[in-house]
Scaffold this motif. Structure first.
Motif, PDB file in Angstrom:
ATOM      1  N   GLN A 109     -14.906  -0.388   4.387  1.00 24.56           N
ATOM      2  CA  GLN A 109     -14.866  -0.879   2.545  1.00 24.56           C
ATOM      3  C   GLN A 109     -13.696   0.343   1.879  1.00 24.56           C
ATOM      4  OE1 GLN A 109     -17.242  -2.785   1.582  1.00 24.56           O
ATOM      5  NE2 GLN A 109     -16.000  -2.506  -0.296  1.00 24.56           N
ATOM      6  N   LEU A 110     -13.180   1.427   2.258  1.00 26.49           N
ATOM      7  CA  LEU A 110     -12.672   2.697   1.653  1.00 26.49           C
ATOM      8  C   LEU A 110     -11.397   2.065   1.743  1.00 26.49           C
ATOM      9  CD1 LEU A 110     -12.998   4.953  -0.283  1.00 26.49           C
ATOM     10  CD2 LEU A 110     -12.043   6.214   2.154  1.00 26.49           C
ATOM     11  N   GLU A 111     -11.327   1.109   2.660  1.00 27.22           N
ATOM     12  CA  GLU A 111      -9.469   0.647   2.680  1.00 27.22           C
ATOM     13  C   GLU A 111      -9.130  -0.785   1.694  1.00 27.22           C
ATOM     14  OE1 GLU A 111      -9.184   0.020   6.283  1.00 27.22           O
ATOM     15  OE2 GLU A 111      -8.318   2.249   6.767  1.00 27.22           O
ATOM     16  N   ILE A 112     -10.807  -1.619   1.770  1.00 25.74           N
ATOM     17  CA  ILE A 112     -10.771  -2.514   0.864  1.00 25.74           C
ATOM     18  C   ILE A 112     -10.911  -2.105  -0.732  1.00 25.74           C
ATOM     19  CG2 ILE A 112     -12.146  -5.436   0.503  1.00 25.74           C
ATOM     20  CD1 ILE A 112     -13.271  -5.140   3.309  1.00 25.74           C
ATOM     21  N   ASN A 113     -11.321  -1.960  -0.832  1.00 26.06           N
ATOM     22  CA  ASN A 113     -11.836  -0.511  -2.219  1.00 26.06           C
ATOM     23  C   ASN A 113     -10.162  -0.441  -2.955  1.00 26.06           C
ATOM     24  OD1 ASN A 113     -14.331  -1.213  -2.178  1.00 26.06           O
ATOM     25  ND2 ASN A 113     -15.190   0.750  -2.216  1.00 26.06           N
ATOM     26  N   PHE A 114      -9.513   0.686  -2.239  1.00 32.56           N
ATOM     27  CA  PHE A 114      -8.144   0.795  -2.536  1.00 32.56           C
ATOM     28  C   PHE A 114      -7.200  -0.373  -2.781  1.00 32.56           C
ATOM     29  CE2 PHE A 114      -4.312   2.425  -1.129  1.00 32.56           C
ATOM     30  CZ  PHE A 114      -3.881   4.035  -1.663  1.00 32.56           C
ATOM     31  N   ASN A 115      -7.115  -1.027  -1.293  1.00 31.41           N
ATOM     32  CA  ASN A 115      -5.980  -2.051  -1.945  1.00 31.41           C
ATOM     33  C   ASN A 115      -6.803  -2.994  -2.910  1.00 31.41           C
ATOM     34  OD1 ASN A 115      -4.851  -1.666   0.036  1.00 31.41           O
ATOM     35  ND2 ASN A 115      -6.652  -2.839   1.798  1.00 31.41           N
ATOM     36  N   THR A 116      -7.883  -3.370  -3.402  1.00 32.45           N
ATOM     37  CA  THR A 116      -8.516  -4.364  -4.222  1.00 32.45           C
ATOM     38  C   THR A 116      -7.888  -3.267  -5.942  1.00 32.45           C
ATOM     39  OG1 THR A 116     -10.095  -4.943  -2.974  1.00 32.45           O
ATOM     40  CG2 THR A 116     -11.139  -4.777  -5.966  1.00 32.45           C
ATOM     41  N   LEU A 117      -8.522  -2.313  -5.623  1.00 29.88           N
ATOM     42  CA  LEU A 117      -8.009  -1.059  -6.821  1.00 29.88           C
ATOM     43  C   LEU A 117      -6.302  -1.794  -7.025  1.00 29.88           C
ATOM     44  CD1 LEU A 117      -8.029   1.095  -8.846  1.00 29.88           C
ATOM     45  CD2 LEU A 117      -8.059   2.460  -7.458  1.00 29.88           C
ATOM     46  N   GLN A 118      -5.712  -0.833  -5.860  1.00 26.46           N
ATOM     47  CA  GLN A 118      -3.967  -1.178  -6.444  1.00 26.46           C
ATOM     48  C   GLN A 118      -3.619  -2.773  -6.892  1.00 26.46           C
ATOM     49  OE1 GLN A 118      -3.418   0.937  -6.734  1.00 26.46           O
ATOM     50  NE2 GLN A 118      -2.819   2.213  -5.242  1.00 26.46           N
ATOM     51  N   THR A 119      -4.460  -3.902  -6.587  1.00 28.71           N
ATOM     52  CA  THR A 119      -3.597  -5.408  -6.971  1.00 28.71           C
ATOM     53  C   THR A 119      -4.254  -5.298  -7.825  1.00 28.71           C
ATOM     54  OG1 THR A 119      -4.493  -5.909  -4.280  1.00 28.71           O
ATOM     55  CG2 THR A 119      -4.266  -7.526  -6.343  1.00 28.71           C
ATOM     56  N   LYS A 120      -5.448  -4.772  -8.929  1.00 25.27           N
ATOM     57  CA  LYS A 120      -6.211  -4.626  -9.873  1.00 25.27           C
ATOM     58  C   LYS A 120      -4.934  -3.857 -11.345  1.00 25.27           C
ATOM     59  CE  LYS A 120     -10.625  -5.402  -9.648  1.00 25.27           C
ATOM     60  NZ  LYS A 120     -11.125  -6.775 -10.818  1.00 25.27           N
ATOM     61  N   LEU A 121      -4.989  -2.773 -10.371  1.00 23.44           N
ATOM     62  CA  LEU A 121      -2.987  -2.271 -11.333  1.00 23.44           C
ATOM     63  C   LEU A 121      -2.098  -2.621 -11.412  1.00 23.44           C
ATOM     64  CD1 LEU A 121      -4.431   1.215  -9.656  1.00 23.44           C
ATOM     65  CD2 LEU A 121      -5.169   0.416 -12.336  1.00 23.44           C
ATOM     66  N   ARG A 122      -1.664  -3.796 -10.322  1.00 22.74           N
ATOM     67  CA  ARG A 122      -0.642  -4.245 -10.867  1.00 22.74           C
ATOM     68  C   ARG A 122      -0.338  -5.366 -11.797  1.00 22.74           C
ATOM     69  NH1 ARG A 122      -0.136  -3.981  -5.134  1.00 22.74           N
ATOM     70  NH2 ARG A 122      -0.705  -6.420  -5.393  1.00 22.74           N
ATOM     71  N   LEU A 123      -1.398  -6.344 -10.912  1.00 23.74           N
ATOM     72  CA  LEU A 123      -1.887  -7.429 -12.042  1.00 23.74           C
ATOM     73  C   LEU A 123      -1.935  -6.406 -13.397  1.00 23.74           C
ATOM     74  CD1 LEU A 123      -4.175  -9.798  -9.885  1.00 23.74           C
ATOM     75  CD2 LEU A 123      -1.665 -10.139 -10.145  1.00 23.74           C
ATOM     76  N   SER A 124      -2.537  -5.475 -14.039  1.00 21.31           N
ATOM     77  CA  SER A 124      -2.579  -4.934 -15.396  1.00 21.31           C
ATOM     78  C   SER A 124      -1.386  -3.972 -16.069  1.00 21.31           C
ATOM     79  CB  SER A 124      -3.846  -4.025 -15.719  1.00 21.31           C
ATOM     80  OG  SER A 124      -5.405  -4.950 -14.798  1.00 21.31           O
ATOM     81  N   ASN A 125      -0.382  -4.731 -15.009  1.00 21.85           N
ATOM     82  CA  ASN A 125       0.729  -3.630 -15.249  1.00 21.85           C
ATOM     83  C   ASN A 125       0.557  -1.988 -15.091  1.00 21.85           C
ATOM     84  OD1 ASN A 125       2.617  -6.002 -15.539  1.00 21.85           O
ATOM     85  ND2 ASN A 125       2.381  -6.359 -17.011  1.00 21.85           N
TER      86      ASN A 125
END
Length: 517
Positions: free
Chosen positions: A352-368
């Motif tokens: 779950q930690l790895e999923i949350n980390f990857n999800t967060l990085q994707t959200k940040l990248r999409l938000s520039n």
């Protein structure tokens, strides 16, 4: 950056502004560069500064309140750069670099520099305004910076009939107020002193709010207050000017008037656009809040998981053997509980930690937004390294447990074998010493002695046969010692007793043979 108060320095708004607007509109750079000498002479007028303070403060708060905050003192509240960066984020709809939260001067300067760099990135050529002046609370430099922001984000993009910026805003005012008597908008100072132009703008768009025919040109204070109050109450345009200051000034401050009038333009001409922008800002704030929660969750989960790994590895690396097979079997059962009960939830947490980390990085990248960097020692790689160490310790622990149980099983088998052979031998030797010490031959006849010798020879043969058993008992005791049997002391004591008795039997046997012979 902007030399806001230098009498001999032209205002440079930016390379992109010089040709802004098609046709005869001109750019904001042209407008500022062509200020007449009288304007520059009055640039330090205290009355103008007072008007700018009130107007710019109200303008900033009209945007900051969307983010749930405001300023009280314009040259104090922007000193740490935090609200300045927030203001730019709200009015631009973009994200600035993450601000520094420290209280030291260097943190404040870095935050202000981030804001100034963002302004410059929007095509504004800034001259002479440095972060140090803003951090030091230089009022005139701060006002100059805010005016730069207003020009870029509230006025530059105004476009009316192929004119833009100031000229576009002035043309819009002229078009909207043309039908009204006693209104002749030619500039952003004298033309607004009597208040009729403000009332005309409101009446043109919302006639139910203003009784224009009842207004008198010779009562400017009433006119101005009427427009200001209606705009604040019904149009959500905060009061940015004081009627008495405008009327009591030979020439009202142009920057203050332009700032206030631009609010009317955006309120009437961009209502839908403003709503969209507000929704976008709210969405950005909501996304940022969600991202903050994800960051906090990651830090908490990572900290808990690493702490569990830190506590578990020493337990798995404990190789102190137990004395009995029962104690080792209990350790094996504890280990199986760990594998069956305690570890699986931690495996889930790690996934779950790895999923949350990857999800967060994707959200940040999409938000520039910049990528998320966890605290030191809590990176995904740190967790993977810790987990790998845990797996290695776990594998070695299981192998050690099984080997230790096999060792104890072998020891138990050997100990039981020792006890059986020792018991058999002890049973055989029982009474043998008394028999060998018996002097029955002293009163025996010759034929009796011959019979006793034959009997003694038979005993000697039996004794020789038991020599191998004694050696086996000694060998087993030696092996138990080498395998670190927990009850080695008693084994050694019993073995020594058997050996000592064996030597005694040997001596007694030899003595009896001599006596018989």
């Amino acid at each position: 950056m902007v030399d806001y108060h230098a009498a001999n320095q032209s205002y440079q708004y930016g390379p992109s502004s010089a040709g802004n607007g098609a046709g005869g509109g001109g750019g904001m750079g042209d407008y500022m560069a062509q200020e007449d000498d009288w304007d520059r002479d009055l640039l330090l007028d205290p009355a103008w500064e007072k008007q700018q303070r009130k107007t710019f403060t109200a303008w900033c708060n009209s945007h900051l309140r969307k983010a749930g905050t405001q300023i009280e003192n314009i040259d104090e509240d922007f000193r740490d750069g935090l609200k300045l960066m927030l203001l730019l984020e709200v009015i631009s709809g973009e994200r600035l670099p993450k601000p520094e939260r420290g209280k030291m001067r260097v943190h404040k300067i870095n935050n202000v520099n981030k804001a100034l760099d963002f302004i410059a990135s929007k095509g504004v050529k800034l001259v002479s305004i440095g972060a140090e002046e803003i951090v030091d609370g230089n009022a005139k430099m701060t006002l100059g910076m805010i005016w730069t922001i207003i020009l870029r984000f509230a006025i530059q993009d105004i476009s009316v009939e192929e004119t833009s910026a100031k000229e576009g805003l002035l043309l819009w005012c002229q078009r909207k107020t043309a039908p009204y008597k006693n209104v002749n908008v030619q500039n952003f100072h004298i033309s607004w002193k009597d208040g009729l132009a403000f009332n005309a703008l409101i009446h043109r768009h919302r006639p139910e709010l203003i009784e224009y025919d009842k207004l008198r040109k010779d009562d400017p204070v009433t006119n101005l207050n009427n427009a200001f109050e209606v705009a604040e109450k019904y149009l959500d345009i905060p009061k940015m000017l004081d009627a008495e200051d405008i009327v009591g000034t030979l020439r009202p401050d142009e920057k203050a008037i332009m700032t206030y009038v631009s609010c009317f333009y955006h309120a009437f001409s961009g209502a839908q656009k403003a709503e969209t922008a507000a929704n976008r800002i709210c969405k950005v704030l909501a996304v940022n809040q969600e991202n903050e929660h994800l960051m906090e969750d990651y830090e908490r989960l990572a900290s808990d998981l690493l702490e569990w790994i830190r506590r578990t590895i020493p337990w798995l690396e404990d190789r102190v053997p137990q004395r009995t097979i029962q104690e080792m079997q209990q350790k094996l059962e504890d280990f199986r509980d760990y594998r069956r009960v305690h570890k699986p939830p931690k495996v889930q947490e790690k996934c779950q930690l790895e999923i949350n980390f990857n999800t967060l990085q994707t959200k940040l990248r999409l938000s520039n937004r910049p990528a998320f960097m966890p605290s030191e020692g809590r990176m995904v790689s740190d967790i993977n390294n810790g987990w790998q160490h845990l797996e290695q310790a776990e594998k070695g622990y299981e192998e050690w447990l099984l080997n230790e149980i096999r060792r104890l099983e072998r020891l138990d088998h050997l100990a039981e074998k020792f006890r059986q052979k020792a018991s058999i031998h002890e049973a055989w030797t029982d009474g043998k010493e008394a028999m060998l010490k018996h002097r029955d031959y002293e009163t025996a006849t010759l034929s009796d002695i011959k019979a006793l010798i034959r009997k003694h020879e038979a005993f000697e043969s039996d004794l020789a046969a038991h020599q191998d058993r004694v050696e086996q008992i000694a060998a087993i005791a030696q092996e138990l010692n080498e395998l670190d049997y927990y009850d080695s002391h008693n084994v050694n004591t019993r073995c020594q007793k058997i050996c000592d008795q064996w030597d005694t039997l040997g001596n007694l046997t030899h003595s009896r043979r001599e006596a018989l012979e």
